[in-house]
Design a protein around this motif. Structure first.
Motif, PDB file in Angstrom:
ATOM      1  N   THR A   1       0.828  -1.211   0.000  1.00 51.30           N
ATOM      2  CA  THR A   1       0.000   0.000   0.000  1.00 51.30           C
ATOM      3  C   THR A   1       0.860   1.257   0.000  1.00 51.30           C
ATOM      4  OG1 THR A   1      -1.762  -1.153   1.187  1.00 51.30           O
ATOM      5  CG2 THR A   1      -1.782   1.262   1.257  1.00 51.30           C
ATOM      6  N   ALA A   2       1.899   1.264   0.842  1.00 44.77           N
ATOM      7  CA  ALA A   2       2.766   2.440   0.913  1.00 44.77           C
ATOM      8  C   ALA A   2       3.532   2.632  -0.391  1.00 44.77           C
ATOM      9  CB  ALA A   2       3.739   2.292   2.079  1.00 44.77           C
ATOM     10  N   ALA A   3       3.973   1.528  -1.022  1.00 40.84           N
ATOM     11  CA  ALA A   3       4.712   1.632  -2.286  1.00 40.84           C
ATOM     12  C   ALA A   3       3.824   2.172  -3.395  1.00 40.84           C
ATOM     13  CB  ALA A   3       5.281   0.269  -2.667  1.00 40.84           C
ATOM     14  N   LEU A   4       2.573   1.696  -3.464  1.00 41.76           N
ATOM     15  CA  LEU A   4       1.645   2.202  -4.471  1.00 41.76           C
ATOM     16  C   LEU A   4       1.362   3.687  -4.270  1.00 41.76           C
ATOM     17  CD1 LEU A   4      -0.913  -0.739  -4.693  1.00 41.76           C
ATOM     18  CD2 LEU A   4       0.543   0.094  -6.547  1.00 41.76           C
ATOM     19  N   ARG A   5       1.216   4.094  -3.021  1.00 37.93           N
ATOM     20  CA  ARG A   5       0.975   5.502  -2.724  1.00 37.93           C
ATOM     21  C   ARG A   5       2.179   6.350  -3.122  1.00 37.93           C
ATOM     22  NH1 ARG A   5       0.922   5.311   2.511  1.00 37.93           N
ATOM     23  NH2 ARG A   5      -1.171   4.413   2.583  1.00 37.93           N
ATOM     24  N   ARG A   6       3.374   5.851  -2.815  1.00 39.98           N
ATOM     25  CA  ARG A   6       4.602   6.585  -3.147  1.00 39.98           C
ATOM     26  C   ARG A   6       4.785   6.673  -4.661  1.00 39.98           C
ATOM     27  NH1 ARG A   6       8.207  10.020  -2.532  1.00 39.98           N
ATOM     28  NH2 ARG A   6      10.366   9.580  -1.946  1.00 39.98           N
ATOM     29  N   ALA A   7       4.513   5.578  -5.367  1.00 31.53           N
ATOM     30  CA  ALA A   7       4.653   5.571  -6.830  1.00 31.53           C
ATOM     31  C   ALA A   7       3.670   6.532  -7.481  1.00 31.53           C
ATOM     32  CB  ALA A   7       4.444   4.163  -7.363  1.00 31.53           C
ATOM     33  N   LYS A   8       2.446   6.548  -6.984  1.00 30.19           N
ATOM     34  CA  LYS A   8       1.435   7.449  -7.551  1.00 30.19           C
ATOM     35  C   LYS A   8       1.859   8.897  -7.422  1.00 30.19           C
ATOM     36  CE  LYS A   8      -3.495   8.570  -7.299  1.00 30.19           C
ATOM     37  NZ  LYS A   8      -4.791   8.284  -6.621  1.00 30.19           N
ATOM     38  N   ALA A   9       2.547   9.215  -6.332  1.00 28.77           N
ATOM     39  CA  ALA A   9       2.978  10.594  -6.112  1.00 28.77           C
ATOM     40  C   ALA A   9       4.179  10.965  -6.975  1.00 28.77           C
ATOM     41  CB  ALA A   9       3.329  10.795  -4.636  1.00 28.77           C
ATOM     42  N   LEU A  10       4.925   9.954  -7.439  1.00 25.22           N
ATOM     43  CA  LEU A  10       6.176  10.248  -8.132  1.00 25.22           C
ATOM     44  C   LEU A  10       6.144  10.004  -9.637  1.00 25.22           C
ATOM     45  CD1 LEU A  10       8.962   8.863  -5.747  1.00 25.22           C
ATOM     46  CD2 LEU A  10       8.393  11.243  -6.223  1.00 25.22           C
ATOM     47  N   LEU A  11       5.614   8.856 -10.065  1.00 22.71           N
ATOM     48  CA  LEU A  11       5.740   8.477 -11.469  1.00 22.71           C
ATOM     49  C   LEU A  11       4.880   9.377 -12.350  1.00 22.71           C
ATOM     50  CD1 LEU A  11       5.769   4.574 -11.302  1.00 22.71           C
ATOM     51  CD2 LEU A  11       7.681   6.096 -11.826  1.00 22.71           C
ATOM     52  N   PRO A  12       5.512  10.142 -13.214  1.00 16.74           N
ATOM     53  CA  PRO A  12       4.788  11.134 -14.011  1.00 16.74           C
ATOM     54  C   PRO A  12       4.197  10.547 -15.283  1.00 16.74           C
ATOM     55  CG  PRO A  12       7.129  11.309 -14.430  1.00 16.74           C
ATOM     56  CD  PRO A  12       6.964  10.187 -13.446  1.00 16.74           C
ATOM     57  N   VAL A  13       3.193   9.690 -15.147  1.00 10.95           N
ATOM     58  CA  VAL A  13       2.552   9.108 -16.323  1.00 10.95           C
ATOM     59  C   VAL A  13       1.563  10.106 -16.906  1.00 10.95           C
ATOM     60  CG1 VAL A  13       1.131   7.211 -17.176  1.00 10.95           C
ATOM     61  CG2 VAL A  13       2.829   6.799 -15.381  1.00 10.95           C
ATOM     62  N   PRO A  14       1.669  10.434 -18.189  1.00 12.26           N
ATOM     63  CA  PRO A  14       0.775  11.440 -18.776  1.00 12.26           C
ATOM     64  C   PRO A  14      -0.689  11.029 -18.718  1.00 12.26           C
ATOM     65  CG  PRO A  14       2.673  11.008 -20.204  1.00 12.26           C
ATOM     66  CD  PRO A  14       2.683   9.963 -19.142  1.00 12.26           C
ATOM     67  N   ASP A  15      -1.566  12.028 -18.769  1.00 12.97           N
ATOM     68  CA  ASP A  15      -3.001  11.787 -18.792  1.00 12.97           C
ATOM     69  C   ASP A  15      -3.368  10.965 -20.028  1.00 12.97           C
ATOM     70  OD1 ASP A  15      -3.287  13.255 -16.489  1.00 12.97           O
ATOM     71  OD2 ASP A  15      -3.828  15.109 -17.536  1.00 12.97           O
ATOM     72  N   GLY A  16      -4.411  10.166 -19.875  1.00 10.14           N
ATOM     73  CA  GLY A  16      -4.913   9.394 -21.005  1.00 10.14           C
ATOM     74  C   GLY A  16      -4.513   7.940 -20.975  1.00 10.14           C
ATOM     75  N   TYR A  17      -3.451   7.620 -20.263  1.00  8.43           N
ATOM     76  CA  TYR A  17      -3.023   6.226 -20.155  1.00  8.43           C
ATOM     77  C   TYR A  17      -3.761   5.537 -19.013  1.00  8.43           C
ATOM     78  CZ  TYR A  17       1.049   7.005 -23.215  1.00  8.43           C
ATOM     79  OH  TYR A  17       1.872   7.289 -24.274  1.00  8.43           O
ATOM     80  N   GLY A  18      -4.131   4.292 -19.237  1.00 11.72           N
ATOM     81  CA  GLY A  18      -4.572   3.450 -18.150  1.00 11.72           C
ATOM     82  C   GLY A  18      -3.367   2.825 -17.480  1.00 11.72           C
ATOM     83  N   ILE A  19      -3.485   2.508 -16.195  1.00 10.97           N
ATOM     84  CA  ILE A  19      -2.355   1.997 -15.424  1.00 10.97           C
ATOM     85  C   ILE A  19      -2.763   0.705 -14.724  1.00 10.97           C
ATOM     86  CG2 ILE A  19      -0.822   2.425 -13.466  1.00 10.97           C
ATOM     87  CD1 ILE A  19      -1.026   5.400 -14.095  1.00 10.97           C
ATOM     88  N   LEU A  20      -2.007  -0.353 -14.964  1.00 19.00           N
ATOM     89  CA  LEU A  20      -2.175  -1.608 -14.242  1.00 19.00           C
ATOM     90  C   LEU A  20      -0.893  -1.825 -13.441  1.00 19.00           C
ATOM     91  CD1 LEU A  20      -3.648  -3.812 -17.126  1.00 19.00           C
ATOM     92  CD2 LEU A  20      -4.910  -2.684 -15.298  1.00 19.00           C
ATOM     93  N   PRO A  21      -0.896  -1.511 -12.141  1.00 16.77           N
ATOM     94  CA  PRO A  21       0.344  -1.602 -11.372  1.00 16.77           C
ATOM     95  C   PRO A  21       0.735  -3.042 -11.055  1.00 16.77           C
ATOM     96  CG  PRO A  21      -1.452  -0.933  -9.955  1.00 16.77           C
ATOM     97  CD  PRO A  21      -2.011  -0.986 -11.343  1.00 16.77           C
ATOM     98  N   VAL A  22       2.023  -3.313 -11.139  1.00 16.43           N
ATOM     99  CA  VAL A  22       2.604  -4.601 -10.743  1.00 16.43           C
ATOM    100  C   VAL A  22       3.530  -4.318  -9.572  1.00 16.43           C
ATOM    101  CG1 VAL A  22       4.045  -6.550 -11.443  1.00 16.43           C
ATOM    102  CG2 VAL A  22       2.482  -5.488 -13.097  1.00 16.43           C
ATOM    103  N   VAL A  23       3.238  -4.900  -8.418  1.00 17.13           N
ATOM    104  CA  VAL A  23       4.034  -4.674  -7.211  1.00 17.13           C
ATOM    105  C   VAL A  23       4.791  -5.947  -6.869  1.00 17.13           C
ATOM    106  CG1 VAL A  23       4.008  -3.966  -4.797  1.00 17.13           C
ATOM    107  CG2 VAL A  23       2.285  -3.057  -6.381  1.00 17.13           C
ATOM    108  N   ASP A  24       6.081  -5.815  -6.632  1.00 16.59           N
ATOM    109  CA  ASP A  24       6.900  -6.979  -6.318  1.00 16.59           C
ATOM    110  C   ASP A  24       8.125  -6.520  -5.544  1.00 16.59           C
ATOM    111  OD1 ASP A  24       8.104  -9.674  -6.494  1.00 16.59           O
ATOM    112  OD2 ASP A  24       6.677  -9.968  -8.132  1.00 16.59           O
TER     113      ASP A  24
END
Length: 642
Positions: A134-157
């Motif tokens: 949960t913390a990694a997903l929250r941190r990634a969302k705040a940092l990774l600058p994915v442009p608008d319009g893309y869908g995101i399927l996160p892979v956590v490992d």
């Protein structure tokens, strides 16, 4: 276009296996490269898919600066607009401890190079804490600058460390970090390629140890008519050959490497079909196949003409359609080629096995033409004994596909991505004043070069005579393959005894060679006997994708210091270079792995996981061959997910 012409077109489409689909009078194709009238007519008979116009190539200087500041890292912006930061001191680094005094730790290898022993700090591994999902997903969302319009399927490992004894019986597994990778989509369709990467690795305190972003900002801009999966499947069969069975391909978008540093950058992302070749060993298909244009008339058309006199081959390729300028890439079944022009002439270097009864050979020449938007068309000809004349028309598609002194063996010469891997590895090594002792491609790459001399192999003259070896080709959990039969077309663990002459680092750009089949780290036991002084075996647990982007070049560049636009990166260890290359270029979910032998010294496990390439930092000693009856020997591995 007259009504008669439209009727003829409908009959032609039906004959080709394309079922007309009415999508409405307003359907149209928004590509500058296709005839507007033809596109509009085709749209009346074919399904359509969106086209995405490129708004920005990667990150701007200001965006990269803000990203670095918010992540608390250096500004790792590359000239092409991608961002690629690796903390050389922390990413995938196994904590170490000195197993003895400085004098005890130092020794010489077989060529007189100084080595320094480093041991795994087990206590530090046991105390390593990682970030929660949960913390990694929250941190990634705040940092990774994915442009608008893309869908995101996160892979956590996690990047992990595994351990076994000399027989391959597993010990403990430790997590080093938490990683988040985004599988990107457009309109619910997957986007694949080196221009669709967004990934971050976090230490237990949430700090960034690796961060990469290589994504274009795009916007939808009309549609383009596409062929049916059945028609695309026929193109897949043409690319792979009739012997490889194909499942139904799936629709996707191909994102080529970023091109912000080029005069003619990519202008649009167009739909492709991803071929699904069936694995002949497991009878399974994956989504790692070569790509074919879903709208073939948008891709360049190519006509190839070639001739040979038994020694010299001369060829030319004429390209039309698509969007100029074109990139021409040539590959030979006998000779390493690095030639970017539409015409070529070279002397074939057919390799003869003195023990084989060869009476004739076939020189296969392939050209891959790529237009400015990354659409490719491939054509090849066969010249028996490199003599005569031959012509061929291109097949739309061909991008990608699944898979000191230095050596190169590359067995899929008809795949341009594989040629790019080998060419890039060779180029970087030579530019760094490292010699490349041999470079065999296609039918010139023999399994005997990897096979132990005690089994009538030639490894002492080739693979085991160099420090680092690069291989690209097909593989499975039991080995990897070759085109010819010198002697049987495959290398399995039983054939291999590496490092008893020289070899330190073996890179296998091949599917599943280091697969954990049963979830109990069984790859240790399979390959244990191969380590006869070999320091590292680098490979993949999962299917490896051979998508354009220069994996060999990227891996080799990470072995040395490198100047970015605003940052100078330190040289990475060999193991880090392998993992970072895969994280940069492989799609989300691909698991890479590095395996090292280990031996107990003063109560500590000495490994080669911290090896730098010669001259770039400390390198560990050769570890004597593992004995299954010796409790003081074993193996460690480091593994991560791209």
């Amino acid at each position: 276009m007259s009504r008669t012409t439209v009727g003829v077109l409908a009959v032609s489409l039906a004959a080709a296996g394309i079922v007309p689909v009415v999508t409405g009078a307003g359907a149209h194709a928004a590509t500058a490269n296709a005839s507007t009238s033809t596109s509009a007519t085709l749209s009346a008979f074919l399904p359509t898919a969106p086209v995405y116009t490129v708004v920005r190539e990667g990150l701007s200087t200001d965006q990269a600066k803000r990203l670095a500041r918010s992540a608390g890292i250096e500004n790792a912006l590359r000239a092409d607009g991608s961002f690629s930061f690796t903390d050389a001191d922390r990413f995938a680094r196994v904590p170490t401890v000195k197993p003895g005094s400085d004098d005890e730790n130092r020794s010489k290898d077989e060529e007189g190079n100084e080595t320094v022993a480093e041991a795994v700090d087990i206590r530090a591994l046991e105390n390593t804490r990682t970030l929660s999902r949960t913390a990694a997903l929250r941190r990634a969302k705040a940092l990774l600058p994915v442009p608008d319009g893309y869908g995101i399927l996160p892979v956590v490992d996690h990047t992990t460390v595994g351990q076994s004894d000399a027989e391959g019986r597993p010990g403990r597994t430790y997590n080093l970090d938490t990683t988040v990778t985004y599988q990107l989509t457009l309109g619910g369709v997957p986007v694949v390629g080196p221009g669709a990467k967004a990934r971050a690795s976090f230490a237990g305190d949430g700090s960034v140890v690796q961060l990469g972003q290589s994504v274009r900002e795009v916007k939808p801009d009309g549609t383009v008519p596409i062929v049916s999966p059945a028609v695309a499947q026929r193109s897949c069969t043409a690319l792979y050959g009739d012997r490889i069975r194909q499942d139904t391909p799936v629709l996707g978008y191909y994102a080529p490497p970023l091109t912000a540093d080029r005069k003619t950058p990519v202008s649009q992302l167009l739909p492709h079909y991803i071929c699904r070749p069936v694995d002949g060993v497991n009878e399974e298909s994956t989504y790692s196949g070569k790509l074919v244009a879903a709208s073939p008339f948008t891709a360049p058309k190519v006509e190839l003409q070639a001739s040979g006199d038994g020694r010299t081959i001369t060829a030319g390729a004429d390209a039309t359609g698509g969007r100029a300028p074109y990139a021409y890439n040539w590959s030979s079944s006998s000779t390493a080629l690095d030639w970017g022009r539409p015409k070529i002439s070279y002397a074939g270097e057919h390799r003869t096995d003195p023990l084989a009864l060869e009476r004739q050979f076939t020189e296969t020449l392939t050209v891959t033409v790529t237009d400015a938007d990354g659409l490719t068309t491939t054509a090849h000809v066969d010249l028996v004994n490199a003599e005569g004349e031959a012509t061929a028309k291109g097949i739309s598609g061909g991008a990608g596909g699944a898979l000191a002194t230095n050596g190169i063996e590359q067995t899929v010469d008809e795949w341009q991505c594989a040629q790019d891997s080998a060419n890039g590895f060779r180029s970087v090594m030579q530019n760094k004043n490292q010699s490349v002792k041999f470079d065999f491609r296609g039918t010139g790459a023999w399994e005997k070069d990897f096979k132990d001399k005690a089994q009538n192999g030639l490894d002492q003259s080739y693979v085991d005579s160099v420090d680092a070896q690069w291989y690209t080709g097909h593989g499975w959990s039991g080995g990897f393959t070759f085109k010819g039969n010198h002697d049987d077309g495959t290398i399995t663990p039983a054939d291999a005894r590496w490092g008893d002459d020289n070899l330190e680092w073996l890179q296998l750009e091949s599917c599943q060679v280091l697969k954990d089949i049963n979830g109990k780290l069984d790859y240790f036991g399979r390959w244990a006997q191969s380590f006869q002084g070999l320091h590292l075996l680098n490979g993949f647990d999962t299917t490896a994708y051979c998508l354009d982007g220069g994996t060999g070049r990227r891996f080799a560049s990470y072995l040395f210091t490198e100047d970015y636009l605003f940052w100078t990166r330190k040289a990475l260890t060999v193991q880090q270079a392998w993992g970072t290359m895969a994280n940069d270029l492989e799609p989300a979910g691909v698991r890479w792995r590095s395996v090292s032998p280990a031996t107990l010294k003063n109560g500590h496990w000495v490994t080669n996981l911290g090896d730098f390439y010669w001259g770039q930092g400390t390198t560990g000693p050769d570890i004597s061959p593992a004995s299954t009856s010796n409790p003081l020997q074993g193996f460690f591995s480091v593994s991560g997910v791209s």
